[in-house]
Design a protein around this motif. Structure first.
Motif, PDB file in Angstrom:
ATOM      1  N   LYS A 321       0.828  -1.203   0.000  1.00  0.00           N
ATOM      2  CA  LYS A 321       0.000   0.000   0.000  1.00  0.00           C
ATOM      3  C   LYS A 321       0.867   1.259   0.000  1.00  0.00           C
ATOM      4  CE  LYS A 321      -3.937  -2.236   2.266  1.00  0.00           C
ATOM      5  NZ  LYS A 321      -4.791  -2.310   3.496  1.00  0.00           N
ATOM      6  N   GLN A 322       1.964   1.223   0.751  1.00  0.00           N
ATOM      7  CA  GLN A 322       2.864   2.369   0.754  1.00  0.00           C
ATOM      8  C   GLN A 322       3.534   2.526  -0.619  1.00  0.00           C
ATOM      9  OE1 GLN A 322       6.595   2.163   2.981  1.00  0.00           O
ATOM     10  NE2 GLN A 322       6.268   4.241   3.758  1.00  0.00           N
ATOM     11  N   MET A 323       3.889   1.428  -1.242  1.00  0.00           N
ATOM     12  CA  MET A 323       4.478   1.484  -2.585  1.00  0.00           C
ATOM     13  C   MET A 323       3.543   2.193  -3.558  1.00  0.00           C
ATOM     14  SD  MET A 323       7.508   0.015  -3.012  1.00  0.00           S
ATOM     15  CE  MET A 323       8.634  -1.084  -2.155  1.00  0.00           C
ATOM     16  N   ILE A 324       2.277   1.803  -3.532  1.00  0.00           N
ATOM     17  CA  ILE A 324       1.306   2.394  -4.456  1.00  0.00           C
ATOM     18  C   ILE A 324       1.071   3.862  -4.111  1.00  0.00           C
ATOM     19  CG2 ILE A 324      -1.119   2.344  -5.177  1.00  0.00           C
ATOM     20  CD1 ILE A 324      -0.940  -0.740  -4.828  1.00  0.00           C
ATOM     21  N   ALA A 325       0.962   4.145  -2.810  1.00  0.00           N
ATOM     22  CA  ALA A 325       0.687   5.519  -2.390  1.00  0.00           C
ATOM     23  C   ALA A 325       1.833   6.467  -2.738  1.00  0.00           C
ATOM     24  CB  ALA A 325       0.415   5.551  -0.885  1.00  0.00           C
ATOM     25  N   GLN A 326       3.071   5.982  -2.640  1.00  0.00           N
ATOM     26  CA  GLN A 326       4.215   6.879  -2.828  1.00  0.00           C
ATOM     27  C   GLN A 326       4.912   6.684  -4.174  1.00  0.00           C
ATOM     28  OE1 GLN A 326       6.795   7.249   0.614  1.00  0.00           O
ATOM     29  NE2 GLN A 326       5.129   6.861   2.038  1.00  0.00           N
ATOM     30  N   ALA A 327       5.276   5.457  -4.525  1.00  0.00           N
ATOM     31  CA  ALA A 327       5.975   5.250  -5.803  1.00  0.00           C
ATOM     32  C   ALA A 327       5.067   5.497  -6.993  1.00  0.00           C
ATOM     33  CB  ALA A 327       6.545   3.835  -5.858  1.00  0.00           C
ATOM     34  N   LEU A 328       3.755   5.230  -6.822  1.00  0.00           N
ATOM     35  CA  LEU A 328       2.791   5.450  -7.902  1.00  0.00           C
ATOM     36  C   LEU A 328       1.869   6.632  -7.627  1.00  0.00           C
ATOM     37  CD1 LEU A 328       1.659   1.767  -8.721  1.00  0.00           C
ATOM     38  CD2 LEU A 328       3.533   3.092  -9.727  1.00  0.00           C
ATOM     39  N   ALA A 329       2.101   7.326  -6.534  1.00  0.00           N
ATOM     40  CA  ALA A 329       1.251   8.465  -6.147  1.00  0.00           C
ATOM     41  C   ALA A 329      -0.224   8.092  -6.172  1.00  0.00           C
ATOM     42  CB  ALA A 329       1.516   9.655  -7.074  1.00  0.00           C
ATOM     43  N   HIS A 331      -1.673   5.920  -8.103  1.00  0.00           N
ATOM     44  CA  HIS A 331      -2.185   5.535  -9.428  1.00  0.00           C
ATOM     45  C   HIS A 331      -1.852   4.077  -9.730  1.00  0.00           C
ATOM     46  CE1 HIS A 331      -3.383   9.613 -10.558  1.00  0.00           C
ATOM     47  NE2 HIS A 331      -2.306  10.009  -9.905  1.00  0.00           N
ATOM     48  N   GLY A 332      -2.462   3.180  -8.958  1.00  0.00           N
ATOM     49  CA  GLY A 332      -2.225   1.768  -9.180  1.00  0.00           C
ATOM     50  C   GLY A 332      -3.117   0.916  -8.307  1.00  0.00           C
ATOM     51  N   THR A 333      -3.022  -0.403  -8.472  1.00  0.00           N
ATOM     52  CA  THR A 333      -3.813  -1.341  -7.691  1.00  0.00           C
ATOM     53  C   THR A 333      -2.889  -2.374  -7.060  1.00  0.00           C
ATOM     54  OG1 THR A 333      -4.200  -2.667  -9.679  1.00  0.00           O
ATOM     55  CG2 THR A 333      -5.901  -1.073  -9.064  1.00  0.00           C
ATOM     56  N   LEU A 334      -3.345  -2.989  -5.983  1.00  0.00           N
ATOM     57  CA  LEU A 334      -2.531  -3.929  -5.217  1.00  0.00           C
ATOM     58  C   LEU A 334      -2.107  -5.139  -6.039  1.00  0.00           C
ATOM     59  CD1 LEU A 334      -4.167  -4.163  -1.675  1.00  0.00           C
ATOM     60  CD2 LEU A 334      -1.853  -3.388  -2.209  1.00  0.00           C
ATOM     61  N   GLY A 335      -0.848  -5.542  -5.840  1.00  0.00           N
ATOM     62  CA  GLY A 335      -0.346  -6.780  -6.417  1.00  0.00           C
ATOM     63  C   GLY A 335      -0.189  -7.826  -5.330  1.00  0.00           C
TER      64      GLY A 335
END
Length: 526
Positions: A321-329, A331-335
């Protein structure tokens, strides 16, 4: 993430298809252009406003990544600039369209026998190469041999190289080829639609490449730029612009600056943190939901990653969730450490893996690696998401007492690619079987984790020969369970594709498959 149907239907287009038992067959032959990626599709906004598009001029595309290892070989693209080039010069037998559905391209139909061992390819009439030579069955056979050569298969031909019967694969008549397989392959159309399967002539020369795309070759300097000119003999929608220039940018920030200064008109893979800035300064955004992913890769054949407990510990260290929130701002969905989310066989019911530092520490302790220290290899040519996600993982690993040192390689996709013990990479949208064939089987062209599980390989072999979709999907879900439990990928999320273009650009539409409407720049005008 929305899952498009895979039955080949798109009734909003002027071409109607039926899909039966894995076959794509043309039912009503209208203007095939509408089914080849230039019509609507995808989510998000499309380039330009209403009204007619102007012809002429030069479109300069800024491609993120690339290096002196760049290639213009249609069957061996690696980086984003490579993919942009081959997508405009060459075309496969079939297309993945903007909605990630199969559509006809050089082939007007591809139909299997009942047992999926013989596939009949009917070529579209009137398709010519850039040198004026019509596309013939001999060219298709030559391409098949080049792509699926058992001694050195390319990414599109990895799976095909092990099952194709070259002695029986032959020309039927002036417009028909029969592809004959030793064993069935129920979804061969998936392979034939890959951008890495461009049809080339029998006298193909990579130093002077000739394809069937809307643009033809003029010049190419690896790591710098390439120039293509409009192909007036193109069978579909002819390009609006007279020339297409593709310029490499190893630094995405420099690419953004060039776009805002009007030095380029389009760019792929816009850094998410620059979206607002680009919009406020007059640039336009193109957004699409995709199955693209930026994984961490662990070599399962090399210590410490040869211990499955270490691999699972690093998966549990990752805060997705932190990866998506910060690395993707955002703009993405959970893997969930599995790829191909658009595939109907996607194992969406497996428990979602979340960060669990205590369990990670326990696994590392049991494996004798309580004070684990590893190097993480990355590079600018992977894309802007890579350094951001690498930096996050370094911080997340500290919570479990793991020291991760980031090592930047230039170029990343050089001689050491596929040998890194722990690294990053990028992948675009693919369905499950084509992706597994490329990256998860022993002979996969890009088996970066060196995964080699006999039970997994047997499930893949059985699944690809199974024409019953429900039974095939069950087999593929069993294969995904093995990857989930033992694989070498940390797949933390699927990124939304965000590209940018100048205010005067029209005709570009979002695609779930590849950036900027699958790089089909014949639809763009300036």
């Amino acid at each position: 993430m929305p899952e498009p149907t895979t039955d080949g239907r798109n009734l909003s287009r002027r071409q109607l298809f039926k899909y039966s038992g894995g076959a794509l067959a043309a039912v009503a032959a209208a203007d095939a252009l509408a089914a080849c990626g230039g019509g609507g599709g995808g989510s998000g906004s499309s380039g330009g406003g209403g009204g007619s598009q102007a012809s002429g001029g030069v479109l300069i595309h800024g491609a993120t990544g690339g290096s002196s290892k760049d290639t213009i070989d249609p069957h061996r693209p690696v980086t984003a600039p490579d993919i942009a080039r081959v997508s405009n010069l060459f075309e496969p037998l079939l297309f993945w369209d903007d909605n990630y559905q199969i559509a006809p391209a050089i082939a007007e139909s591809v139909e299997p026998s009942a047992d999926a061992k013989t596939w009949t390819v009917k070529l579209r009439q009137g398709v010519t190469f850039h040198n004026g030579k019509p596309v013939t069955p001999e060219d298709v056979l030559f391409t098949l041999n080049r792509v699926a050569n058992p001694k050195s298969p390319t990414s599109a031909g990895g799976a095909l190289s092990e099952i194709i019967d070259f002695d029986k694969t032959k020309k039927v008549d002036a417009s028909t080829v029969n592809i004959v397989l030793h064993t069935p392959y129920a979804v061969l159309q998936y392979l034939l639609a890959e951008y890495t399967f461009g049809i080339v002539p029998t006298d193909f020369d990579v130093k002077n490449p000739v394809g069937t795309g809307a643009f033809k070759y003029k010049s190419f300097t690896p790591g710098q730029s390439s120039v293509f000119t409009k192909f007036d003999g193109y069978w579909g929608q002819k390009a609006f612009v007279d020339e297409l220039h593709i310029q490499d940018f190893s630094d995405p920030n420099a690419c953004v600056n060039a776009l805002l200064a009007g030095q380029i008109q389009t760019m792929d893979n816009l850094p998410y943190n620059l979206m607002d800035s680009v919009s406020k300064q007059g640039g336009k955004l193109l957004q699409a939901e995709t199955g693209a992913w930026i994984p961490f890769t662990m070599r399962v054949d090399q210590a410490p990653f040869s211990d499955v407990r270490v691999r699972q510990a690093l998966r549990l260290i990752c805060d997705r969730k932190q990866m998506i929130a910060q690395a993707l701002a955002g703009h993405g969905t959970l893997g969930n450490d599995l790829y191909a989310p658009f595939d109907p066989a996607f194992a969406k019911d497996l428990p979602q893996r979340e960060q669990d530092i205590d369990q990670a520490k326990s696994l590392l302790s049991a494996a004798g690696h309580s004070d684990l220290s590893v190097q993480l290899f990355t590079g600018d040519d992977i894309g802007s998401v890579a350094p951001a996600s690498a930096a996050l993982f370094v911080q997340q690993a500290k919570k479990a007492g793991v020291t991760v040192s980031v090592v930047k390689k230039t170029p990343f996709y050089g001689d050491d690619y596929l040998s890194y013990p722990f690294a990053q990479d990028f992948w675009n949208t693919r369905n499950y079987l084509p992706q597994a064939a490329v990256s998860e089987l022993k002979r996969g062209t890009y088996n970066e984790t060196h995964f080699n599980n006999p039970k997994f390989a047997q499930l893949i072999a059985t699944a690809q020969a199974t024409t019953d979709e429900a039974k095939r999907n069950t087999l593929l879900q069993d294969a995904q369970k093995i990857e989930y439990d033992e694989g070498g990928y940390i797949i933390w999320g699927f990124r939304q594709q965000v590209d940018a273009y100048g205010a005067k650009v029209q005709g570009i539409k979002p695609s779930k498959y590849l950036p900027l409407g699958s790089y089909k720049f014949q639809y763009a005008s300036v």
